[in-house]
Enzyme design. Structure first.
Site, mmCIF file in Angstrom:
data_model
loop_
_atom_site.group_PDB
_atom_site.id
_atom_site.type_symbol
_atom_site.label_atom_id
_atom_site.label_comp_id
_atom_site.label_asym_id
_atom_site.label_seq_id
_atom_site.Cartn_x
_atom_site.Cartn_y
_atom_site.Cartn_z
ATOM 1 N N ALA A 8 0.853 -1.194 0.000
ATOM 2 C CA ALA A 8 0.000 0.000 0.000
ATOM 3 C C ALA A 8 0.885 1.239 0.000
ATOM 4 O O ALA A 8 1.840 1.315 0.771
ATOM 5 C CB ALA A 8 -0.901 0.012 1.225
ATOM 6 N N CYS A 9 0.577 2.195 -0.866
ATOM 7 C CA CYS A 9 1.327 3.450 -0.885
ATOM 8 C C CYS A 9 0.376 4.626 -0.646
ATOM 9 O O CYS A 9 -0.835 4.442 -0.579
ATOM 10 C CB CYS A 9 2.096 3.623 -2.196
ATOM 11 S SG CYS A 9 1.074 3.916 -3.645
ATOM 12 N N THR A 10 0.940 5.797 -0.547
ATOM 13 C CA THR A 10 0.129 6.970 -0.208
ATOM 14 C C THR A 10 -0.947 7.265 -1.240
ATOM 15 O O THR A 10 -2.051 7.659 -0.888
ATOM 16 C CB THR A 10 1.014 8.217 -0.006
ATOM 17 O OG1 THR A 10 1.835 8.380 -1.151
ATOM 18 C CG2 THR A 10 1.869 8.077 1.224
#
Length: 103
Positions: A8-10
């Site tokens: 998961a990234c921003t």
């Protein structure tokens, strides 16, 4: 080694999927079984199955944001890193985990 993971990234787009692909490709090349869930702007994809979690030797969470559902991993060895670590050096990470677990 049986591995489950979450990426998961921003923004929930690019790094989420790049990290997932790097993790899967590297794990398979090293002879490991793997299942990876993504959490991003479109929600959860490829949600981890309970059987995969139960059989996992390690949980790798490569995230730049808070992920949901971590309670599923109670009692499991959890390794948390940023997506950048997984994107830049997935083999080194997996080798280190393998060495620590003596698998």
């Amino acid at each position: 080694m049986n591995i489950v993971g979450i990426t998961a990234c921003t923004s929930g787009i690019a790094h989420t999927y790049i990290a997932k692909e790097k993790l899967i490709k590297t794990a398979i090349s090293l002879g490991h079984k793997i299942a990876v869930e993504t959490q991003g702007t479109i929600g959860i994809e490829n949600e981890l199955k309970k059987t995969d979690i139960d059989n996992a030797d390690v949980v790798i969470i490569a995230a730049d944001i808070k992920v949901t559902g971590k309670e599923r991993f109670t009692g499991k060895r959890i390794v948390e890193v940023s997506t950048q670590v997984l994107i830049k050096s997935p083999r080194a990470l997996l080798n280190k985990i393998q060495e620590e677990l003596k698998v």
